[in-house]
Design a protein around this motif. Sequence first.
Motif, PDB file in Angstrom:
ATOM      1  N   GLN A  25       2.698 -18.493 -11.517  1.00 36.19           N
ATOM      2  CA  GLN A  25       1.925 -17.273 -11.560  1.00 36.19           C
ATOM      3  C   GLN A  25       2.073 -16.536 -10.093  1.00 36.19           C
ATOM      4  O   GLN A  25       2.175 -15.537  -9.798  1.00 36.19           O
ATOM      5  N   LEU A  29       3.318 -12.653  -7.981  1.00 35.85           N
ATOM      6  CA  LEU A  29       2.624 -11.604  -7.459  1.00 35.85           C
ATOM      7  C   LEU A  29       3.215 -10.756  -6.596  1.00 35.85           C
ATOM      8  O   LEU A  29       3.886 -11.342  -5.737  1.00 35.85           O
ATOM      9  N   ASN A  30       2.890  -9.514  -6.349  1.00 40.50           N
ATOM     10  CA  ASN A  30       3.465  -8.635  -5.385  1.00 40.50           C
ATOM     11  C   ASN A  30       2.864  -8.744  -3.975  1.00 40.50           C
ATOM     12  O   ASN A  30       1.648  -9.143  -4.032  1.00 40.50           O
ATOM     13  N   LEU A  33      -1.075  -7.619  -4.174  1.00 41.61           N
ATOM     14  CA  LEU A  33      -2.008  -8.702  -4.867  1.00 41.61           C
ATOM     15  C   LEU A  33      -2.205  -9.825  -4.093  1.00 41.61           C
ATOM     16  O   LEU A  33      -3.423 -10.215  -3.698  1.00 41.61           O
ATOM     17  N   LEU A  34      -1.245 -10.294  -3.162  1.00 35.59           N
ATOM     18  CA  LEU A  34      -1.107 -11.635  -2.313  1.00 35.59           C
ATOM     19  C   LEU A  34      -1.977 -10.929  -1.099  1.00 35.59           C
ATOM     20  O   LEU A  34      -2.750 -11.899  -0.612  1.00 35.59           O
TER      21      LEU A  34
END
Length: 63
Positions: A25, A29-30, A33-34
């Motif tokens: 997952q 993440l883009n 979000l990271l």
Amino acid sequence: MPRFSLTQLRYQLSRYQQRRRSRRQLLTLNDHLLKDIGLTREQACQEGKRTFWKQTLTNKEKV
């Protein structure tokens, strides 16, 4: 030779599954979000490509 019970084996297998799922997952993440969780794309890729039986790096190991 260490002895393992079925309960211990089940517990370890569930930890491996959770680790694998979390790492897969993380790779999806883009960048926004990271950034929210305090990781760079490079760090996410490094963690996401680790094998499921290896634990996450601790702060001491990152330095």
